[in-house]
Design an enzyme around this catalytic site. Structure first.
Site, PDB file in Angstrom:
ATOM      1  N   ASP A 164      71.071 -31.583  43.267  1.00 60.81           N
ATOM      2  CA  ASP A 164      70.815 -30.216  42.822  1.00 60.81           C
ATOM      3  C   ASP A 164      69.534 -30.208  41.997  1.00 60.81           C
ATOM      4  O   ASP A 164      68.461 -30.442  42.530  1.00 60.81           O
ATOM      5  CB  ASP A 164      72.012 -29.665  42.054  1.00 60.81           C
ATOM      6  CG  ASP A 164      71.928 -28.148  41.856  1.00 60.81           C
ATOM      7  OD1 ASP A 164      71.017 -27.517  42.426  1.00 60.81           O
ATOM      8  OD2 ASP A 164      72.762 -27.599  41.133  1.00 60.81           O
ATOM      9  N   ASP A 208      68.820 -28.075  34.267  1.00 54.61           N
ATOM     10  CA  ASP A 208      69.346 -26.708  34.363  1.00 54.61           C
ATOM     11  C   ASP A 208      69.823 -26.223  32.995  1.00 54.61           C
ATOM     12  O   ASP A 208      70.416 -26.998  32.223  1.00 54.61           O
ATOM     13  CB  ASP A 208      70.519 -26.653  35.341  1.00 54.61           C
ATOM     14  CG  ASP A 208      70.077 -26.369  36.773  1.00 54.61           C
ATOM     15  OD1 ASP A 208      68.856 -26.324  37.018  1.00 54.61           O
ATOM     16  OD2 ASP A 208      70.956 -26.211  37.642  1.00 54.61           O
ATOM     17  N   ARG A 219      61.262 -24.144  41.748  1.00 50.39           N
ATOM     18  CA  ARG A 219      61.900 -24.052  40.424  1.00 50.39           C
ATOM     19  C   ARG A 219      61.247 -24.990  39.405  1.00 50.39           C
ATOM     20  O   ARG A 219      61.855 -25.935  38.919  1.00 50.39           O
ATOM     21  CB  ARG A 219      63.399 -24.329  40.510  1.00 50.39           C
ATOM     22  CG  ARG A 219      64.128 -23.389  41.441  1.00 50.39           C
ATOM     23  CD  ARG A 219      65.631 -23.589  41.382  1.00 50.39           C
ATOM     24  NE  ARG A 219      66.329 -22.672  42.284  1.00 50.39           N
ATOM     25  CZ  ARG A 219      67.638 -22.563  42.387  1.00 50.39           C
ATOM     26  NH1 ARG A 219      68.416 -23.323  41.630  1.00 50.39           N
ATOM     27  NH2 ARG A 219      68.177 -21.706  43.227  1.00 50.39           N
TER      28      ARG A 219
END
Length: 504
Positions: free
Chosen positions: A185, A189, A238
């Site tokens: 992933d 985060d 991102r």
């Protein structure tokens, strides 16, 4: 995602087409913890508490659970390789942990720091949840998966969620070996109320997703976050994704962003200053949504950057990026010129770089004076065996108070001393040839004045040890010609009577 070698080519910028925006000034530089992590009461991690060592994930959990309370300050020095297999759940009144993940949950005042070249967290993630005042420094986290085997932390190298605040992620190396299709992933985060974070001097590499601030278009109560002097290499997107969050993004080096880069959306805002973007696509804009974000840009260099055409769900900032918002920054900082960012970032970012930083003028310096002590237990007063190698050596320093001398610390007498001209300063012992040292003894004339310090290999600038107070300091045997004791805080003017050095 695009496959590249793990190592970044660090050649100087060639004759590629370069576009630069005008550079704006900034306030004076600060040291140690920087950016938004300095706000909201600041971030000190485990400073002032006990120091323990851990060689397994279970030992990290035991250290957290062995505290008097969940807020008792602690620094955990990590050595070796941490895996899912050596990370078990540990229970206690001061912790909440789980197997197979490094759990920093519902705790505060914690520093996790890799020793020397840094510890390796292999296929195991670091999870912050409901926690405050946390520092993660000088570690490598690699190949954390959300599918396949083993799995850990939802596939995030470092994940923060559920009312986490005041976190400093500094000088770490985070990488994957592919994107979501390969089971990975994100690298970093932040979601569900994560605020006042600084991400500095990290390497993020070979991942489909660099990271996000806000997990969905309704998760908008995150940030502010500072990203500076990080290396992003071979990342699909991102870098970061900002949903409703404000970020200050400066002096980062972006190489091979394959699909998109900085992506403010759903009201997210990015101040993007003096970054260097190279061999990349759509490095700034709102992408994959019709919920717009905004940006303020200044001083960036775009080296072989391509831009997509605007569409209903893509609003790239280029090919001529212009500001469409204004963002005020509440803390002091100093910008390196964008042209030197590749050199500065490749020299300082990641684990095992000696915690070196930029001085804000395109030069590299040792760790700044206000970095919290993170790499050694409190010194003892037991003298080491063997001869004092300082006798017959030379000495110098950064300054000296009237009536004191550098040579007084190597004369074998506690009746003489050196003091800096102020409350902090450097004192060094030096030899004409390389000398192997593994222990140092610092003796004060007036006890209890020395606060925080760093012990440096003055030949290379590497930090050998850090801590508080005078006494015996041990570290891995090191061959050097000059060793420096750097006092970074004191309760009164320090008086160093002797700076003894020993081979064992």
């Amino acid at each position: 995602m695009k496959r590249l070698p793990a190592a970044l080519a660090t050649a100087a910028v060639g004759a590629a087409t370069v576009a630069a925006l005008p550079m704006t000034g900034a306030a004076a530089a600060t040291g140690g913890v920087t950016g938004y992590a300095t706000q909201n009461g600041g971030t000190t991690g485990g400073a002032g508490g006990t120091t323990v060592k851990a060689t397994t994930g279970t030992a990290i959990h035991q250290a957290l659970c062995g505290r008097a309370s969940s807020s008792t300050p602690i620094t955990i020095q990590v050595e070796g390789t941490i895996t899912v297999g050596n990370t078990a759940k540990v229970s206690g009144t001061s912790c909440t942990t789980a197997a197979g993940v490094i759990e920093i949950k519902e705790v505060s005042n914690v520093t996790i720091v890799g020793v020397g070249a840094g510890a390796v967290f292999d296929q195991i993630g670091i999870h912050l949840r409901g926690s405050a005042n946390i520092i993660v420094q000088n570690v490598t986290v690699r190949n954390v998966k959300k599918s396949g085997s083993p799995t850990s932390n939802g596939g995030d190298a470092i994940g923060m969620e559920s009312n986490v605040h005041n976190v400093w992620i500094d000088h770490n190396t985070l990488y994957a070996s592919g994107g979501e299709d390969e089971g990975y992933d994100s690298l970093i985060d932040m979601k569900a109320g994560t605020t006042y974070v600084t991400v500095s001097y990290n390497t993020l590499r070979n991942s489909g997703r660099g990271g996000l601030v806000g997990s969905s278009d309704s998760d908008l109560a995150n940030g502010p976050v500072t990203f500076h002097h990080n290396l992003y290499e071979n990342i699909d997107s991102r870098t970061p994704l900002l949903r409703g969050a404000t970020a200050h993004i400066y002096n980062n080096y972006y190489v091979n962003l394959n699909e998109s880069g900085i992506n403010p959306r759903a009201g997210g805002k990015a101040r993007v200053d003096n970054n260097y973007f190279k061999n990349s696509k759509d490095v700034l804009g709102t992408f994959y949504t019709d919920l717009p974000g905004s940006w303020q840009v200044s001083g960036n260099i775009f080296d072989n950057v391509t831009w997509s055409a605007p569409s209903d769900e893509n609003n790239p900032a280029g090919p001529d990026p212009r500001s469409n918002t204004s963002i005020s920054i509440p803390y002091a900082y100093q910008l390196d010129a964008a042209g030197c960012v590749p050199q500065i970032v490749t020299a300082t970012a990641g684990a095992g770089t000696g915690l070196q930083v930029s001085n804000g003028s395109c030069s590299v310096t040792p760790p700044p004076a206000t970095t919290p002590p993170t790499t050694t237990p409190p010194p003892t007063t037991t003298p080491p065996s063997g001869g004092n190698l300082s006798i017959g050596a030379g000495a110098d320093g950064s300054s000296k108070a009237s009536g004191t001398s550098y040579g007084n610390v190597i004369d074998g007498s506690t009746g003489t001393s050196w003091s800096p001209a102020g409350s902090t300063g450097d004192i060094s012992v030096k030899w004409g040839a390389a000398t192997t040292i593994s222990r140092v003894v610092i003796k004060e004339s007036a006890a209890g004045r020395i606060g925080a310090w760093h012990l440096l290999n003055a030949d290379t600038g590497a930090v050998l040890s850090s801590g508080t107070g005078a006494g015996t300091i041990t570290f891995a045997a090191t061959s050097l010609k000059k060793i420096t004791f750097r006092i970074t805080s004191a309760s009164a003017t320090p008086t160093v009577a002797e700076f003894e050095t020993y081979a064992s």
